[in-house]
Design an enzyme around this catalytic site. Structure first.
Site, mmCIF file in Angstrom:
data_model
loop_
_atom_site.group_PDB
_atom_site.id
_atom_site.type_symbol
_atom_site.label_atom_id
_atom_site.label_comp_id
_atom_site.label_asym_id
_atom_site.label_seq_id
_atom_site.Cartn_x
_atom_site.Cartn_y
_atom_site.Cartn_z
ATOM 1 N N SER A 1 6.883 1.899 6.725
ATOM 2 C CA SER A 1 6.657 0.484 6.953
ATOM 3 C C SER A 1 7.711 -0.022 7.927
ATOM 4 O O SER A 1 8.908 0.132 7.688
ATOM 5 C CB SER A 1 6.754 -0.262 5.615
ATOM 6 O OG SER A 1 6.736 -1.644 5.822
ATOM 7 N N LYS B 1 2.857 1.517 9.411
ATOM 8 C CA LYS B 1 2.439 0.164 9.016
ATOM 9 C C LYS B 1 3.420 -0.788 9.678
ATOM 10 O O LYS B 1 4.629 -0.621 9.559
ATOM 11 C CB LYS B 1 2.478 0.053 7.494
ATOM 12 C CG LYS B 1 2.760 -1.324 6.928
ATOM 13 C CD LYS B 1 2.504 -1.363 5.433
ATOM 14 C CE LYS B 1 3.392 -2.372 4.731
ATOM 15 N NZ LYS B 1 3.127 -2.452 3.286
ATOM 16 N N GLU C 1 -3.359 -5.755 5.782
ATOM 17 C CA GLU C 1 -2.930 -5.961 4.402
ATOM 18 C C GLU C 1 -2.558 -7.426 4.170
ATOM 19 O O GLU C 1 -1.813 -8.022 4.954
ATOM 20 C CB GLU C 1 -1.718 -5.049 4.160
ATOM 21 C CG GLU C 1 -1.247 -4.995 2.736
ATOM 22 C CD GLU C 1 -0.046 -4.058 2.569
ATOM 23 O OE1 GLU C 1 0.296 -3.322 3.516
ATOM 24 O OE2 GLU C 1 0.549 -4.093 1.491
ATOM 25 N N GLY D 1 5.294 0.363 -1.388
ATOM 26 C CA GLY D 1 6.715 0.586 -1.668
ATOM 27 C C GLY D 1 7.444 -0.738 -1.731
ATOM 28 O O GLY D 1 6.989 -1.744 -1.176
HETATM 29 O O1 NPG Z 1 8.731 1.612 2.161
HETATM 30 O O2 NPG Z 1 9.532 0.804 0.334
HETATM 31 C C1 NPG Z 1 9.021 0.663 1.445
HETATM 32 C C2 NPG Z 1 8.760 -0.732 1.930
HETATM 33 C C3 NPG Z 1 7.317 -0.988 2.147
HETATM 34 O O3 NPG Z 1 6.861 -2.849 3.521
HETATM 35 C C4 NPG Z 1 7.062 -2.449 2.415
HETATM 36 N N1 NPG Z 1 7.082 -3.257 1.379
HETATM 37 O O4 NPG Z 1 5.032 -6.127 1.425
HETATM 38 O O5 NPG Z 1 4.615 -4.069 1.088
HETATM 39 C C5 NPG Z 1 5.422 -4.977 1.292
HETATM 40 C C6 NPG Z 1 6.888 -4.677 1.476
HETATM 41 C C7 NPG Z 1 7.782 -5.296 0.469
HETATM 42 C C8 NPG Z 1 9.050 -4.838 0.339
HETATM 43 C C9 NPG Z 1 7.396 -6.295 -0.347
HETATM 44 C C10 NPG Z 1 9.915 -5.360 -0.585
HETATM 45 C C11 NPG Z 1 8.252 -6.818 -1.280
HETATM 46 C C12 NPG Z 1 9.498 -6.339 -1.388
#
Ligand code: NPG
Length: 375
Positions: A140, A166, A219, A296
């Site tokens: 991400s 992403k 998303e 995540g």
């Molecule tokens: O790889 O752990 C990871 C992060 C993935 O982008 C990511 N998470 O909206 O999905 C999401 C976002 C997020 C992170 C949302 C932290 C909330 C808290």
């Protein structure tokens, strides 16, 4: 099992780089790990670890870190301490009287589950019925200050071998970035975007322009509660709409699918109240022919290991946000970091979540410990 003791280890881990989403920029990860000690029927003491995924501020969902710890201390832990028999399968049921606070409940369920599986000498993957030994690893990418930065940062992850990208988007930081990524890396790159609820249905004609870029999905373009509006948006654009924030239980997944609001579902165990509910979201989606993938929340090695096992279930047909520990952390809290190699992460095979806490590092990252015991 009888719950004997809970320890909340509050930690702060620096991120290797700031992470920007439509709801803010994070430079440090604050969370707490739960160390649970339980006594088995044969009198053996077993320890398990869980991880809370709530953010400092209630900007992703209504839950936040300090509230999550308070709810555990004041309401959830006393219920579990009072119960004669606590198992991973009954934690959710025992805690049902307390509304919401899914991330707090999930962290507790995790700790009990890890302890229970360790007592049984069984891996989480085997317990779940995982069918893969590795899972594809997506990354991400936060919102970058410029289009050039977006292309450069994504290029770096692709060089490392990540299987899918992403990209976080928000109004003012969307189409030019997406177009540049497609130009730089071609049409075959598995590529999706995440808006974290930053748009409204009034943006539909703008969002529709994303259809030109062959994205795997968009998303959570709209608000958490906007189920009907997501269904309407889905009729206005070709890019599959995936829900994250809106899916808080297996029931809401069933509703979203029935309404046509979700063509794909991002499953985050913390958001739905635990890994067992996460499996139910998987099951209902699979039965209805809807693809899922594992999200995540910047987890440490503990949550990352558990997510890898979950993502090894057969309905997880899209790569998840399951990157290596080094995506966010120079040093992880587990003795072995989670490694991405050849575009995949290995599903842990050891008892419980299959990872061990490195106590020296835990000591360094820890800001305080909260001890909870039966009163
Ligand atoms: O790889 O752990 C990871 C992060 C993935 O982008 C990511 N998470 O909206 O999905 C999401 C976002 C997020 C992170 C949302 C932290 C909330 C808290």
């Amino acid at each position: 099992m009888k719950l004997r003791q809970l320890r909340l280890h509050h930690i702060e881990m620096p991120l290797v780089a700031p992470f920007t989403t439509s709801f803010g920029t994070q430079t440090v990860k604050r969370t707490f790990l739960i160390e649970a000690r339980l006594e088995t029927a044969s009198g053996e003491l077993v320890t398990g670890w869980g991880e809370n995924v709530a953010l400092d501020d209630p900007v992703y969902s209504s839950e936040h870190l300090a509230g999550s710890a308070l709810v555990i201390e004041r309401w959830l832990a006393p219920i579990l301490f009072a119960a004669e028999d606590v198992t991973a399968e009954t934690v959710g049921h025992l805690l049902r009287r307390i509304i919401g606070h899914s991330m707090a409940k999930s962290a507790l369920e995790m700790a009990v589950l890890d302890a229970q599986l360790r007592a049984d000498g069984r891996s989480f993957a085997s317990y779940l019925g995982a069918v893969a030994t590795t899972v594809p690893s997506g990354v991400s990418v936060g919102i970058q200050p410029s289009v050039d930065d977006t292309v450069r940062v994504i290029g770096g992850y692709l060089e490392q071998g990540y299987a899918r990208i992403k990209l976080k988007i928000q109004p003012g930081s969307d189409l030019p970035h997406v177009a540049a990524v497609r130009r730089a890396f071609g049409d075959d790159l598995p590529f999706q975007v995440d808006a974290n609820a930053a748009y409204s249905l009034a943006d539909s004609s703008h969002l529709r322009r994303l259809d030109d870029y062959g994205l795997l999905l968009i998303e959570q373009p709209l608000g958490e509660a906007d189920m009907r509006q997501h269904a309407e948006l889905a009729t206005l654009m070709r890019t599959p709409v995936c829900l994250d924030e809106s899916i808080v239980s297996a029931e809401s997944a069933a509703d979203a699918i029935a309404l046509g609001a979700a063509a794909v579902i991002n499953i985050k165990p913390g958001r739905v109240g635990g890994y067992l509910e996460a499996r139910r979201v998987h099951d209902v989606s699979r039965a209805l022919g809807i693809a899922v993938w594992c999200g995540g929340m910047l987890e440490t090695g503990i949550g990352r290991a558990a997510n890898a096992a979950l993502a090894a279930l057969p309905g997880f047909t899209l790569p998840g946000d399951i990157s290596g520990s080094d995506r966010f952390y120079a040093e992880d809290i587990t003795t072995e970091p989670i490694r991405m190699h050849d575009g995949v992460v290995d599903v842990p095979t050891g008892p419980g979540f299959g990872v061990d806490v490195d106590h020296e590092r835990l000591g360094r990252f820890r800001t305080r410990v909260q001890e909870l015991a039966a009163r």
